[in-house]
Scaffold this active site. Structure first.
Site, PDB file in Angstrom:
ATOM      1  N   SER A  80     -67.610 -51.701  12.107  1.00 48.17           N
ATOM      2  CA  SER A  80     -67.067 -51.533  10.831  1.00 48.17           C
ATOM      3  C   SER A  80     -65.930 -50.341  10.383  1.00 48.17           C
ATOM      4  O   SER A  80     -65.280 -49.521  10.248  1.00 48.17           O
ATOM      5  CB  SER A  80     -67.340 -52.358   9.427  1.00 48.17           C
ATOM      6  OG  SER A  80     -66.835 -52.935   8.442  1.00 48.17           O
ATOM      7  N   HIS A 102     -64.350 -54.741  11.809  1.00 47.06           N
ATOM      8  CA  HIS A 102     -63.126 -55.222  10.626  1.00 47.06           C
ATOM      9  C   HIS A 102     -62.557 -54.023  10.585  1.00 47.06           C
ATOM     10  O   HIS A 102     -62.922 -52.877  10.586  1.00 47.06           O
ATOM     11  CB  HIS A 102     -64.085 -54.767   9.609  1.00 47.06           C
ATOM     12  CG  HIS A 102     -65.865 -55.446   9.904  1.00 47.06           C
ATOM     13  ND1 HIS A 102     -67.119 -55.253   9.008  1.00 47.06           N
ATOM     14  CD2 HIS A 102     -66.044 -57.128  10.239  1.00 47.06           C
ATOM     15  CE1 HIS A 102     -68.288 -56.383   9.467  1.00 47.06           C
ATOM     16  NE2 HIS A 102     -68.021 -57.570   9.943  1.00 47.06           N
ATOM     17  N   ASP A 116     -73.566 -57.395   8.150  1.00 48.25           N
ATOM     18  CA  ASP A 116     -72.761 -57.913   8.717  1.00 48.25           C
ATOM     19  C   ASP A 116     -72.487 -57.255  10.344  1.00 48.25           C
ATOM     20  O   ASP A 116     -73.251 -56.129  10.299  1.00 48.25           O
ATOM     21  CB  ASP A 116     -71.413 -58.169   9.314  1.00 48.25           C
ATOM     22  CG  ASP A 116     -70.465 -59.316   9.896  1.00 48.25           C
ATOM     23  OD1 ASP A 116     -70.751 -59.954  10.615  1.00 48.25           O
ATOM     24  OD2 ASP A 116     -69.175 -59.158  10.552  1.00 48.25           O
TER      25      ASP A 116
END
Length: 329
Positions: free
Chosen positions: A151, A178, A271
């Site tokens: 991310s 992401h 996540d």
């Protein structure tokens, strides 16, 4: 779940058997009285979960766990008398591949022991979400899968990783980063400029490709589907992270039957941690980037805190581990 019990104390083994039988949810696959028997039975009659004691004759629970994870990986829950008095052994067992620890109900000395044990088993069952399926014959050239989630700070970390390691012909690498889908194509192009690795966007229905880094490029979630195909799925629509690393890692745990490594890189939030836990429970190697080399130590920290990552490594050491264990440039 089919559960094996490894415990040499008859009263403790019987208490565990009764708790499982009374739950109505689980089946006792076997009872091993020594660590040696536990290793053998895991190989011959692989269960979904092993309840592993620490103190056993011939081979203790730590070494039995290590051998099981090396030869016939399955989920292992340490169940032992007074774990707070055996902290060293508990952490060695967790380091060898056990997922969690709980006190033996019959020796707990307080109400709620059975409920705590069953709650731990239920959690592990959800995370494992089934045994890995065999790899279909249509893709014999892909022997290894490297699943990578990233991310905040991820693009630079990925560029560095693939400048030091490129997957060999028998290894597929899949990246879930992401990023806004409108920038995904530029990310693929930029990564290709930063490293000698072959970088390709994933289209719905693509197969895993050996010698290739395949990158998710839509706002839908990426899943590994039966037949080793990569599919996009809009559900769950209320998932904050799109694409979700957790969803992809869970699909790998469920559908990939050969060797795999799950790698969680820099990023904000949590996540990927639960999905990495599922991969570890399925017997795959799991790695999280360390704090010093992470731009944001959020997702890797979450994985470390829930014992999802077997290894916490600096970014460059992740590349070295891949080269040493899997091969490639």
């Amino acid at each position: 779940m089919r559960i094996g019990i490894a415990n040499d104390v008859p009263i403790a083994a019987e208490a565990l058997r009764r708790v499982l039988a009374a739950s109505g949810e689980h089946q006792v696959a076997w009872i091993a009285r020594t660590g040696v028997d536990a290793v053998r039975l895991c190989a011959d009659l692989r269960p979904d979960l092993v309840l592993m004691d620490l103190e056993m004759p011939l081979l203790d629970g730590v070494e039995a766990t290590r051998r099981i994870m090396a030869n016939a990986p399955c989920a292992i829950l340490v169940v032992t008398a007074r774990p707070q008095d055996n902290v060293g052994q508990v952490f060695r067992a967790l380091g060898a591949g056990a997922l969690d620890v709980v006190a033996t109900p019959v020796l707990l000395g307080q109400p709620g022991g059975e409920a705590e044990l069953l709650a731990k088993i239920r959690t592990i069952g959800k995370l494992v979400a089934g045994r890995p399926a065999p790899v279909p014959a249509g893709v014999p050239h892909v022997a290894h899968l490297v699943a990578i989630g990233a991310s905040t700070g991820g693009p630079a970390a990925l560029a560095r990783l693939f400048s030091l390691w490129q997957p060999p012909p028998d290894t597929a690498a899949v990246v879930v980063q992401h990023i806004d889908s409108s920038f995904a194509a530029q990310l693929v192009r930029w990564l290709g400029e930063q490293s000698p690795a072959k970088i390709a966007p994933i289209a719905d229905g693509d197969h895993l490709e050996g010698g290739m880094v395949q990158v998710a490029t839509t706002a839908d979630h990426l899943r590994l589907a039966p037949g080793n195909r990569l599919r996009y799925d809009a559900e769950p629509r209320d998932e904050i992270h799109r694409p979700s690393i957790d969803i992809f890692f869970h699909s790998v745990a469920r559908h990939w039957g050969r060797t795999a490594a799950g790698i969680l890189l820099t990023g904000m939030g949590r996540d990927g941690a639960a999905g990495l836990f599922a991969m570890r429970a399925a017997g795959h190697t799991t790695i999280a980037q360390d704090e010093a080399s992470s731009a944001v130590y959020g997702m890797p920290r979450a994985a470390a805190e829930m014992n999802a990552a077997q290894k916490i490594l600096p970014l460059d050491n992740i590349s070295k581990w891949l080269s040493d264990r899997i091969g490639g440039a």
